[in-house]
Design a protein around this motif. Structure first.
Motif, PDB file in Angstrom:
ATOM      1  N   ASP A  24      90.813  67.995  30.486  1.00 57.12           N
ATOM      2  CA  ASP A  24      90.879  66.913  31.467  1.00 57.12           C
ATOM      3  C   ASP A  24      89.594  66.866  32.264  1.00 57.12           C
ATOM      4  O   ASP A  24      88.691  66.127  31.987  1.00 57.12           O
ATOM      5  CB  ASP A  24      92.091  67.128  32.378  1.00 57.12           C
ATOM      6  N   PHE A  25      89.582  67.675  33.349  1.00 52.14           N
ATOM      7  CA  PHE A  25      88.337  67.981  34.029  1.00 52.14           C
ATOM      8  C   PHE A  25      87.535  66.758  34.467  1.00 52.14           C
ATOM      9  O   PHE A  25      86.327  66.669  34.224  1.00 52.14           O
ATOM     10  CB  PHE A  25      87.476  68.909  33.146  1.00 52.14           C
ATOM     11  N   VAL A  55      93.840  61.156  36.460  1.00 51.46           N
ATOM     12  CA  VAL A  55      94.333  60.204  35.461  1.00 51.46           C
ATOM     13  C   VAL A  55      95.790  59.796  35.695  1.00 51.46           C
ATOM     14  O   VAL A  55      96.099  58.622  35.834  1.00 51.46           O
ATOM     15  CB  VAL A  55      94.151  60.763  34.033  1.00 51.46           C
ATOM     16  N   SER A  56      96.694  60.771  35.760  1.00 53.99           N
ATOM     17  CA  SER A  56      98.094  60.345  35.856  1.00 53.99           C
ATOM     18  C   SER A  56      98.542  60.137  37.295  1.00 53.99           C
ATOM     19  O   SER A  56      99.632  59.606  37.527  1.00 53.99           O
ATOM     20  CB  SER A  56      99.035  61.300  35.122  1.00 53.99           C
ATOM     21  N   GLY A  57      97.696  60.487  38.268  1.00 55.45           N
ATOM     22  CA  GLY A  57      98.078  60.320  39.671  1.00 55.45           C
ATOM     23  C   GLY A  57      97.655  58.989  40.268  1.00 55.45           C
ATOM     24  O   GLY A  57      97.929  58.715  41.424  1.00 55.45           O
ATOM     25  N   ASN A 102      95.995  52.766  38.426  1.00 52.03           N
ATOM     26  CA  ASN A 102      94.869  52.014  37.835  1.00 52.03           C
ATOM     27  C   ASN A 102      94.138  52.871  36.807  1.00 52.03           C
ATOM     28  O   ASN A 102      93.797  52.413  35.713  1.00 52.03           O
ATOM     29  CB  ASN A 102      93.876  51.591  38.931  1.00 52.03           C
ATOM     30  N   THR A 103      93.903  54.119  37.169  1.00 56.83           N
ATOM     31  CA  THR A 103      93.173  55.024  36.262  1.00 56.83           C
ATOM     32  C   THR A 103      93.980  55.237  34.977  1.00 56.83           C
ATOM     33  O   THR A 103      93.421  55.219  33.873  1.00 56.83           O
ATOM     34  CB  THR A 103      92.912  56.373  36.967  1.00 56.83           C
ATOM     35  N   ALA A 104      95.291  55.429  35.150  1.00 63.69           N
ATOM     36  CA  ALA A 104      96.146  55.700  33.990  1.00 63.69           C
ATOM     37  C   ALA A 104      96.090  54.573  32.953  1.00 63.69           C
ATOM     38  O   ALA A 104      96.269  54.802  31.761  1.00 63.69           O
ATOM     39  CB  ALA A 104      97.586  55.920  34.459  1.00 63.69           C
ATOM     40  N   LYS A 105      95.799  53.343  33.441  1.00 65.13           N
ATOM     41  CA  LYS A 105      95.793  52.192  32.516  1.00 65.13           C
ATOM     42  C   LYS A 105      94.505  52.088  31.695  1.00 65.13           C
ATOM     43  O   LYS A 105      94.440  51.339  30.726  1.00 65.13           O
ATOM     44  CB  LYS A 105      95.920  50.896  33.336  1.00 65.13           C
ATOM     45  N   LEU A 106      93.461  52.795  32.096  1.00 62.26           N
ATOM     46  CA  LEU A 106      92.168  52.614  31.404  1.00 62.26           C
ATOM     47  C   LEU A 106      92.229  53.179  29.982  1.00 62.26           C
ATOM     48  O   LEU A 106      92.657  54.328  29.782  1.00 62.26           O
ATOM     49  CB  LEU A 106      91.049  53.307  32.198  1.00 62.26           C
ATOM     50  N   PRO A 107      91.781  52.376  29.003  1.00 66.10           N
ATOM     51  CA  PRO A 107      91.885  52.812  27.600  1.00 66.10           C
ATOM     52  C   PRO A 107      91.203  54.158  27.318  1.00 66.10           C
ATOM     53  O   PRO A 107      91.643  54.910  26.456  1.00 66.10           O
ATOM     54  CB  PRO A 107      91.163  51.688  26.833  1.00 66.10           C
ATOM     55  N   VAL A 108      90.168  54.477  28.090  1.00 70.97           N
ATOM     56  CA  VAL A 108      89.427  55.715  27.823  1.00 70.97           C
ATOM     57  C   VAL A 108      90.299  56.952  28.070  1.00 70.97           C
ATOM     58  O   VAL A 108      90.027  58.025  27.532  1.00 70.97           O
ATOM     59  CB  VAL A 108      88.122  55.777  28.676  1.00 70.97           C
ATOM     60  N   PHE A 109      91.364  56.803  28.836  1.00 71.99           N
ATOM     61  CA  PHE A 109      92.192  57.961  29.181  1.00 71.99           C
ATOM     62  C   PHE A 109      93.484  58.055  28.361  1.00 71.99           C
ATOM     63  O   PHE A 109      94.361  58.859  28.681  1.00 71.99           O
ATOM     64  CB  PHE A 109      92.525  57.953  30.679  1.00 71.99           C
ATOM     65  N   LYS A 110      93.583  57.235  27.315  1.00 72.82           N
ATOM     66  CA  LYS A 110      94.821  57.188  26.529  1.00 72.82           C
ATOM     67  C   LYS A 110      95.241  58.590  26.034  1.00 72.82           C
ATOM     68  O   LYS A 110      96.382  59.005  26.206  1.00 72.82           O
ATOM     69  CB  LYS A 110      94.596  56.246  25.340  1.00 72.82           C
ATOM     70  N   GLY A 111      94.300  59.312  25.436  1.00 77.24           N
ATOM     71  CA  GLY A 111      94.620  60.634  24.871  1.00 77.24           C
ATOM     72  C   GLY A 111      94.963  61.656  25.944  1.00 77.24           C
ATOM     73  O   GLY A 111      95.816  62.531  25.749  1.00 77.24           O
ATOM     74  N   LYS A 112      94.291  61.547  27.096  1.00 78.38           N
ATOM     75  CA  LYS A 112      94.577  62.483  28.194  1.00 78.38           C
ATOM     76  C   LYS A 112      95.978  62.213  28.750  1.00 78.38           C
ATOM     77  O   LYS A 112      96.758  63.127  28.991  1.00 78.38           O
ATOM     78  CB  LYS A 112      93.523  62.362  29.302  1.00 78.38           C
ATOM     79  N   ALA A 116      81.947  50.475  25.943  1.00 80.31           N
ATOM     80  CA  ALA A 116      83.099  50.053  26.743  1.00 80.31           C
ATOM     81  C   ALA A 116      83.805  51.279  27.337  1.00 80.31           C
ATOM     82  O   ALA A 116      84.139  51.306  28.524  1.00 80.31           O
ATOM     83  CB  ALA A 116      84.064  49.240  25.889  1.00 80.31           C
ATOM     84  N   MET A 117      83.991  52.309  26.516  1.00 75.99           N
ATOM     85  CA  MET A 117      84.690  53.512  26.987  1.00 75.99           C
ATOM     86  C   MET A 117      83.910  54.183  28.124  1.00 75.99           C
ATOM     87  O   MET A 117      84.472  54.631  29.118  1.00 75.99           O
ATOM     88  CB  MET A 117      84.894  54.513  25.833  1.00 75.99           C
ATOM     89  N   PHE A 118      82.609  54.238  27.958  1.00 70.53           N
ATOM     90  CA  PHE A 118      81.757  54.837  28.979  1.00 70.53           C
ATOM     91  C   PHE A 118      81.849  54.014  30.275  1.00 70.53           C
ATOM     92  O   PHE A 118      81.913  54.561  31.379  1.00 70.53           O
ATOM     93  CB  PHE A 118      80.322  54.881  28.437  1.00 70.53           C
ATOM     94  N   ASN A 119      81.901  52.687  30.122  1.00 71.89           N
ATOM     95  CA  ASN A 119      82.045  51.813  31.302  1.00 71.89           C
ATOM     96  C   ASN A 119      83.364  52.061  32.024  1.00 71.89           C
ATOM     97  O   ASN A 119      83.424  52.057  33.246  1.00 71.89           O
ATOM     98  CB  ASN A 119      81.964  50.341  30.896  1.00 71.89           C
ATOM     99  N   PHE A 120      84.432  52.277  31.248  1.00 74.33           N
ATOM    100  CA  PHE A 120      85.733  52.553  31.881  1.00 74.33           C
ATOM    101  C   PHE A 120      85.651  53.844  32.734  1.00 74.33           C
ATOM    102  O   PHE A 120      86.260  53.933  33.795  1.00 74.33           O
ATOM    103  CB  PHE A 120      86.842  52.683  30.841  1.00 74.33           C
ATOM    104  N   LEU A 121      84.895  54.823  32.223  1.00 71.10           N
ATOM    105  CA  LEU A 121      84.719  56.054  33.006  1.00 71.10           C
ATOM    106  C   LEU A 121      84.030  55.740  34.331  1.00 71.10           C
ATOM    107  O   LEU A 121      84.418  56.230  35.391  1.00 71.10           O
ATOM    108  CB  LEU A 121      83.847  57.061  32.238  1.00 71.10           C
ATOM    109  N   LYS A 122      82.983  54.880  34.255  1.00 67.72           N
ATOM    110  CA  LYS A 122      82.248  54.518  35.483  1.00 67.72           C
ATOM    111  C   LYS A 122      83.177  53.820  36.473  1.00 67.72           C
ATOM    112  O   LYS A 122      83.127  54.074  37.672  1.00 67.72           O
ATOM    113  CB  LYS A 122      81.066  53.604  35.142  1.00 67.72           C
ATOM    114  N   VAL A 123      84.038  52.944  35.953  1.00 66.82           N
ATOM    115  CA  VAL A 123      84.995  52.244  36.823  1.00 66.82           C
ATOM    116  C   VAL A 123      85.902  53.266  37.503  1.00 66.82           C
ATOM    117  O   VAL A 123      86.133  53.223  38.718  1.00 66.82           O
ATOM    118  CB  VAL A 123      85.824  51.220  36.010  1.00 66.82           C
ATOM    119  N   SER A 124      86.404  54.226  36.717  1.00 70.17           N
ATOM    120  CA  SER A 124      87.356  55.201  37.290  1.00 70.17           C
ATOM    121  C   SER A 124      86.684  56.044  38.368  1.00 70.17           C
ATOM    122  O   SER A 124      87.334  56.476  39.318  1.00 70.17           O
ATOM    123  CB  SER A 124      87.947  56.091  36.201  1.00 70.17           C
ATOM    124  N   ILE A 125      85.398  56.251  38.235  1.00 71.90           N
ATOM    125  CA  ILE A 125      84.702  57.092  39.227  1.00 71.90           C
ATOM    126  C   ILE A 125      84.321  56.275  40.471  1.00 71.90           C
ATOM    127  O   ILE A 125      84.523  56.727  41.599  1.00 71.90           O
ATOM    128  CB  ILE A 125      83.421  57.713  38.603  1.00 71.90           C
TER     129      ILE A 125
END
Ligand SMILES: NC(=O)c1ccc[n+]([C@@H]2O[C@H](COP(=O)([O-])OP(=O)(O)OC[C@H]3O[C@@H](n4cnc5c(N)ncnc54)[C@H](OP(=O)(O)O)[C@@H]3O)[C@@H](O)[C@H]2O)c1
Length: 297
Positions: A101-102, A106-108, A111-121, A252-261
């Motif tokens: 994870d690290f 994500v699950s708390g 909005n973050t939980a919905k991002l496609p980049v975190f599907k596996g986590k 796109a996945m990298f952008n989702f990470l930027k959004v989450s941060i």
């Protein structure tokens, strides 16, 4: 002292693994590195490396049983491999699982939980909750890796082109050095009761992009840091558009990470409430912070 002794680190040789292994060794845990490749670079010589085939349950179970593993720390980059690893851990009698994870909460955060980049986590979190009567778990949320993020040009772009400043660059976000993430892992395993079946939150500092840029200009005056403003809501729209077209999926996945941060609605600042004290993480002083920036830019 911990009730755990033997810790397996799955994927110990990547960006984060060596920092975790070093912290565990410094805290007198016995560490076994589970490895696909058998690589040992960056690992102390006291650490035993065991080759495993993650697609073979029997291979993983014997590695865990033979080494009497009490807890697994996963750094696997293929997050959807983790449910099989959790099943093998349960069969081998492993007591605690720390998933790969690290980063974000994500699950708390809905909005973050919905991002496609975190599907596996997210899938891994759900699986752990389902199995928590059979194996305990702890998720570590540490925000961006501070030193790694600087070195990769993610926080301040020294690799050509402007540094993106997202939304209001005075917004603060939690960030953690690799060494402090390692300490957090050791801290969790030394405090099993207090960290059972929950996310823990750590930070080396909570800092804004404007503050980081100011430090960078102070400690590396020779660098020319140009900036551009980026709206994360726009970035989100563009990135979903790319996914729909099946184009530039990695971007796109990298952008989702930027959004989450960097988007305030994704909850990336836990300065007011975190587990630093429990886990033995000391915040960086201004001088230490400047040294981290100087060393990694
Ligand atoms: N917060 C942040 O800023 C940030 C930044 C980067 C990463 N992270 C997170 O930190 C965790 C670890 O990431 P990392 O960057 O350290 O990982 P990584 O370097 O990509 O991979 C870790 C190790 O996993 C093994 N591995 C590689 N590909 C694999 C595969 N397909 N299947 C199984 N094992 C494989 C390799 O070890 P062996 O060859 O020894 O098997 C590799 O050294 C992840 O959860 C990631 O999301 C967070």
């Amino acid at each position: 002292m911990a009730i755990y002794k033997n810790i397996a680190v799955a994927g110990a040789t990547g960006n984060l693994g060596p920092a975790i292994v070093n912290a565990l060794v410094n805290n007198a845990f016995q560490v076994v590195a589970l490895s696909r490749s058998g690589k040992t670079e960056g690992l102390p010589s006291s650490v035993k490396t065991v080759k495993v085939d993650y697609d073979s349950k029997t291979s993983v179970i014997s590695a865990l049983r033979d080494n009497k593993i009490d807890a697994i720390v996963s750094n696997l980059p293929q997050y959807d491999q983790q449910p099989a690893l959790i099943d093998a851990a349960i069969e081998a009698g492993v007591k605690r699982f720390l998933p790969s994870d690290f980063g974000s909460n994500v699950s708390g955060n809905a909005n973050t939980a919905k991002l496609p980049v975190f599907k596996g986590k997210l899938l891994t979190h759900e699986y752990l909750e389902k199995k928590e009567s059979e194996i305990e778990w702890t998720i570590i949320a540490n925000g961006v890796f501070l030193d790694w993020g600087l070195g990769k040009g993610f926080l301040i772009n020294t690799h050509g082109g402007p540094t993106a400043l997202f939304d209001d660059p005075n917004n603060k976000v939690s960030t953690t050095t690799l060494a402090d993430v390692g300490k957090a892992v050791a801290g969790v395993l030394k405090h099993p009761a207090e960290t059972k079946n929950r996310s823990v939150f750590v930070q080396s500092t909570s800092i804004s992009q404007n503050e980081l840029v100011a430090i960078a200009k102070k400690v590396k005056p020779e660098l020319e840091i140009q900036t551009e403003n980026v709206d994360t809501e726009e970035l989100l729209k563009t990135s979903y558009g790319l996914l729909e077209k099946g184009e530039e999926v990695m971007t796109a996945m990298f952008n989702f990470l930027k959004v989450s941060i960097f988007n305030k609605n994704y909850g990336s600042d836990w300065n007011d409430k975190n587990d630093n004290a429990l886990l033995g993480i000391k915040e960086l002083s201004q001088a230490e912070l400047e040294e981290v920036v100087r060393k990694n830019l």
